[in-house]
Design a protein around this motif. Sequence first.
Motif, PDB file in Angstrom:
ATOM      1  N   TRP A 166       0.842  -1.493   0.528  1.00  0.00           N
ATOM      2  CA  TRP A 166       0.193   0.328   0.153  1.00  0.00           C
ATOM      3  C   TRP A 166       0.787   1.001  -0.277  1.00  0.00           C
ATOM      4  CZ3 TRP A 166      -4.713   0.565  -0.683  1.00  0.00           C
ATOM      5  CH2 TRP A 166      -6.239  -0.585  -0.706  1.00  0.00           C
ATOM      6  N   TYR A 167       0.382   1.938  -0.869  1.00  0.00           N
ATOM      7  CA  TYR A 167       1.406   3.488  -1.436  1.00  0.00           C
ATOM      8  C   TYR A 167      -0.042   5.085  -0.814  1.00  0.00           C
ATOM      9  CZ  TYR A 167       4.450   1.315  -2.740  1.00  0.00           C
ATOM     10  OH  TYR A 167       6.019   0.146  -2.752  1.00  0.00           O
ATOM     11  N   GLN A 168       0.417   5.804  -0.117  1.00  0.00           N
ATOM     12  CA  GLN A 168      -0.549   6.675  -0.407  1.00  0.00           C
ATOM     13  C   GLN A 168       0.897   7.577  -1.448  1.00  0.00           C
ATOM     14  OE1 GLN A 168       0.621   9.877   3.356  1.00  0.00           O
ATOM     15  NE2 GLN A 168      -1.831   9.133   3.365  1.00  0.00           N
ATOM     16  N   GLN A 169      -0.379   8.896  -1.744  1.00  0.00           N
ATOM     17  CA  GLN A 169       0.101   9.647  -2.809  1.00  0.00           C
ATOM     18  C   GLN A 169      -0.120  10.743  -2.631  1.00  0.00           C
ATOM     19  OE1 GLN A 169      -0.030   9.126  -7.051  1.00  0.00           O
ATOM     20  NE2 GLN A 169       2.146   9.892  -7.406  1.00  0.00           N
ATOM     21  N   SER A 170       0.537  12.152  -1.797  1.00  0.00           N
ATOM     22  CA  SER A 170      -0.109  13.112  -1.635  1.00  0.00           C
ATOM     23  C   SER A 170       0.490  14.108  -2.779  1.00  0.00           C
ATOM     24  CB  SER A 170      -0.443  13.706  -0.002  1.00  0.00           C
ATOM     25  OG  SER A 170       0.901  13.516   0.039  1.00  0.00           O
ATOM     26  N   LEU A 171      -0.420  15.572  -2.614  1.00  0.00           N
ATOM     27  CA  LEU A 171       0.659  16.028  -4.098  1.00  0.00           C
ATOM     28  C   LEU A 171       2.374  17.080  -3.117  1.00  0.00           C
ATOM     29  CD1 LEU A 171      -2.063  18.934  -4.293  1.00  0.00           C
ATOM     30  CD2 LEU A 171      -0.942  17.308  -6.431  1.00  0.00           C
ATOM     31  N   ASP A 172       2.671  16.924  -1.869  1.00  0.00           N
ATOM     32  CA  ASP A 172       2.820  17.353  -1.665  1.00  0.00           C
ATOM     33  C   ASP A 172       4.697  16.316  -1.363  1.00  0.00           C
ATOM     34  OD1 ASP A 172       2.486  18.743   1.711  1.00  0.00           O
ATOM     35  OD2 ASP A 172       2.005  17.035   0.748  1.00  0.00           O
ATOM     36  N   GLN A 173       4.314  15.134  -1.216  1.00  0.00           N
ATOM     37  CA  GLN A 173       4.688  13.824  -0.360  1.00  0.00           C
ATOM     38  C   GLN A 173       4.800  12.589  -1.345  1.00  0.00           C
ATOM     39  OE1 GLN A 173       5.999  13.671   2.942  1.00  0.00           O
ATOM     40  NE2 GLN A 173       5.793  15.262   3.235  1.00  0.00           N
ATOM     41  N   GLY A 174       4.771  12.572  -2.516  1.00  0.00           N
ATOM     42  CA  GLY A 174       4.822  11.900  -3.853  1.00  0.00           C
ATOM     43  C   GLY A 174       4.832  10.468  -3.181  1.00  0.00           C
ATOM     44  N   LEU A 175       4.809   9.612  -3.883  1.00  0.00           N
ATOM     45  CA  LEU A 175       4.685   7.631  -3.765  1.00  0.00           C
ATOM     46  C   LEU A 175       5.212   7.747  -2.213  1.00  0.00           C
ATOM     47  CD1 LEU A 175       4.903   6.509  -6.907  1.00  0.00           C
ATOM     48  CD2 LEU A 175       2.645   6.349  -5.178  1.00  0.00           C
ATOM     49  N   GLN A 176       4.538   7.488  -0.998  1.00  0.00           N
ATOM     50  CA  GLN A 176       5.104   6.969   0.392  1.00  0.00           C
ATOM     51  C   GLN A 176       4.786   5.485   0.716  1.00  0.00           C
ATOM     52  OE1 GLN A 176       7.380   8.494   2.080  1.00  0.00           O
ATOM     53  NE2 GLN A 176       7.416  10.909   0.735  1.00  0.00           N
ATOM     54  N   PHE A 177       5.253   4.499   0.786  1.00  0.00           N
ATOM     55  CA  PHE A 177       5.441   3.419   1.227  1.00  0.00           C
ATOM     56  C   PHE A 177       4.719   3.177   2.530  1.00  0.00           C
ATOM     57  CE2 PHE A 177       5.662  -1.315   1.594  1.00  0.00           C
ATOM     58  CZ  PHE A 177       6.434  -1.055   2.938  1.00  0.00           C
ATOM     59  N   LEU A 178       3.296   2.384   2.687  1.00  0.00           N
ATOM     60  CA  LEU A 178       2.858   2.743   4.137  1.00  0.00           C
ATOM     61  C   LEU A 178       3.496   1.182   4.777  1.00  0.00           C
ATOM     62  CD1 LEU A 178      -1.040   4.153   2.782  1.00  0.00           C
ATOM     63  CD2 LEU A 178       0.891   5.280   4.276  1.00  0.00           C
ATOM     64  N   ILE A 179       2.660   0.066   3.755  1.00  0.00           N
ATOM     65  CA  ILE A 179       2.731  -1.512   4.255  1.00  0.00           C
ATOM     66  C   ILE A 179       2.907  -2.519   3.305  1.00  0.00           C
ATOM     67  CG2 ILE A 179       0.822  -1.450   4.885  1.00  0.00           C
ATOM     68  CD1 ILE A 179       1.008  -2.736   7.405  1.00  0.00           C
ATOM     69  N   GLN A 180       3.570  -3.729   3.821  1.00  0.00           N
ATOM     70  CA  GLN A 180       3.670  -4.831   3.010  1.00  0.00           C
ATOM     71  C   GLN A 180       2.926  -5.551   3.101  1.00  0.00           C
ATOM     72  OE1 GLN A 180       7.008  -6.579   2.233  1.00  0.00           O
ATOM     73  NE2 GLN A 180       6.664  -7.723   0.846  1.00  0.00           N
ATOM     74  N   TYR A 181       2.070  -6.358   3.041  1.00  0.00           N
ATOM     75  CA  TYR A 181       2.059  -7.984   2.969  1.00  0.00           C
ATOM     76  C   TYR A 181       2.199  -9.281   2.194  1.00  0.00           C
ATOM     77  CZ  TYR A 181      -1.014  -6.146   7.153  1.00  0.00           C
ATOM     78  OH  TYR A 181      -1.355  -6.572   8.679  1.00  0.00           O
ATOM     79  N   TYR A 182       2.386 -10.297   3.027  1.00  0.00           N
ATOM     80  CA  TYR A 182       3.134 -11.018   1.966  1.00  0.00           C
ATOM     81  C   TYR A 182       2.112 -12.506   2.626  1.00  0.00           C
ATOM     82  CZ  TYR A 182       5.455 -15.458   0.419  1.00  0.00           C
ATOM     83  OH  TYR A 182       5.808 -16.198  -0.214  1.00  0.00           O
ATOM     84  N   ARG A 221       5.160  -7.777   6.731  1.00  0.00           N
ATOM     85  CA  ARG A 221       6.744  -8.428   6.221  1.00  0.00           C
ATOM     86  C   ARG A 221       7.103  -7.031   6.063  1.00  0.00           C
ATOM     87  NH1 ARG A 221       8.048 -13.231   5.133  1.00  0.00           N
ATOM     88  NH2 ARG A 221       9.855 -12.876   5.792  1.00  0.00           N
ATOM     89  N   ALA A 222       6.977  -5.717   6.241  1.00  0.00           N
ATOM     90  CA  ALA A 222       7.405  -4.553   6.264  1.00  0.00           C
ATOM     91  C   ALA A 222       6.631  -3.670   6.028  1.00  0.00           C
ATOM     92  CB  ALA A 222       7.908  -4.158   4.627  1.00  0.00           C
ATOM     93  N   LYS A 223       6.982  -2.200   6.614  1.00  0.00           N
ATOM     94  CA  LYS A 223       6.071  -1.547   7.240  1.00  0.00           C
ATOM     95  C   LYS A 223       7.333  -0.264   7.272  1.00  0.00           C
ATOM     96  CE  LYS A 223       2.229  -1.222  11.363  1.00  0.00           C
ATOM     97  NZ  LYS A 223       2.427  -1.681  12.510  1.00  0.00           N
ATOM     98  N   GLY A 224       6.154   1.670   6.321  1.00  0.00           N
ATOM     99  CA  GLY A 224       6.576   2.049   6.421  1.00  0.00           C
ATOM    100  C   GLY A 224       5.885   3.231   7.852  1.00  0.00           C
ATOM    101  N   ASN A 225       6.196   4.878   6.889  1.00  0.00           N
ATOM    102  CA  ASN A 225       5.722   5.331   7.464  1.00  0.00           C
ATOM    103  C   ASN A 225       3.625   5.361   7.893  1.00  0.00           C
ATOM    104  OD1 ASN A 225       8.319   6.736   8.077  1.00  0.00           O
ATOM    105  ND2 ASN A 225       7.963   7.887   6.023  1.00  0.00           N
ATOM    106  N   ILE A 226       3.289   4.096   8.442  1.00  0.00           N
ATOM    107  CA  ILE A 226       2.261   4.356   8.406  1.00  0.00           C
ATOM    108  C   ILE A 226       1.945   4.733  10.028  1.00  0.00           C
ATOM    109  CG2 ILE A 226       1.847   2.004   8.907  1.00  0.00           C
ATOM    110  CD1 ILE A 226      -0.413   1.227   7.477  1.00  0.00           C
ATOM    111  N   LEU A 227       1.086   5.454   9.907  1.00  0.00           N
ATOM    112  CA  LEU A 227       0.131   6.232  11.175  1.00  0.00           C
ATOM    113  C   LEU A 227      -0.816   5.091  12.150  1.00  0.00           C
ATOM    114  CD1 LEU A 227      -1.126   9.228   9.490  1.00  0.00           C
ATOM    115  CD2 LEU A 227       0.474   8.677  10.942  1.00  0.00           C
TER     116      LEU A 227
END
Lengths: 113, 113
Positions: free
Chosen positions: A34-50, A55-61
């Motif tokens: 899952w990725y979040q794309q906002s105007l001022d932040q580009g594509l930000q990785f949130l989380i991965q499931y396998y 399996r991996a976490k980004g800057n997810i609130l």
Amino acid sequence: DSGVTQTPKHLITATGQRVTLRCSPRSGDLSVYWYQQSLDQGLQFLIQYYNGEERAKGNILERFSAQQFPDLHSELNLSSLELGDSALYFCASSAGLAVDTQYFGPGTRLTVL
Amino acid sequence: GENVEQHPSTLSVQEGDSAVIKCTYSDSASNYFPWYKQELGKGPQLIIDIRSNVGEKKDQRIAVTLNKTAKHFSLHITETQPEDSAVYFCAASWGGSSYKLIFGSGTRLLVRP
């Protein structure tokens, strides 16, 4: 068409509410991102499931959570929504855990009023 | 930290000219470098990728070069056409047993007819 589907295409809601975004990966793919794309932040990785496991976490609130079900589809839950959560949310899938090509879905545009 | 820098942020070229977009990455362990094209209202679409065991890869009018020593890679589009107009994102893999993609901030390419 990447083969990744996302619903809904658009979502408009109010602050404080909770929403669920859904993703179906390409046939045979076990990893979902899952990725979040906002105007001022580009594509930000949130989380991965396998294959059902995180399996991996980004800057997810902490207000955001996700899961992957036995049929491999995934849901991203966003709660206590704030104006700043308005963004495009993309799901991507890949075959496995190794460094694989990620294929992106068409996205869900979330607007928080 | 995790970082991919992408330049330029906007690029305007005349139809038929070449376009070059450059990215640098911070993680020396990165070994997969995809490029995505995103058209308005759509999800990112993979256009070409390169792995760290090769220095260059071509696909018709598109080529990517990788310099692992300098930790930078570039996208080259030759004989540009108006339909090449879009936002282009570079990315680099990050992680060990699992991985995620760290994206650059994007380049808006405009091809003038």
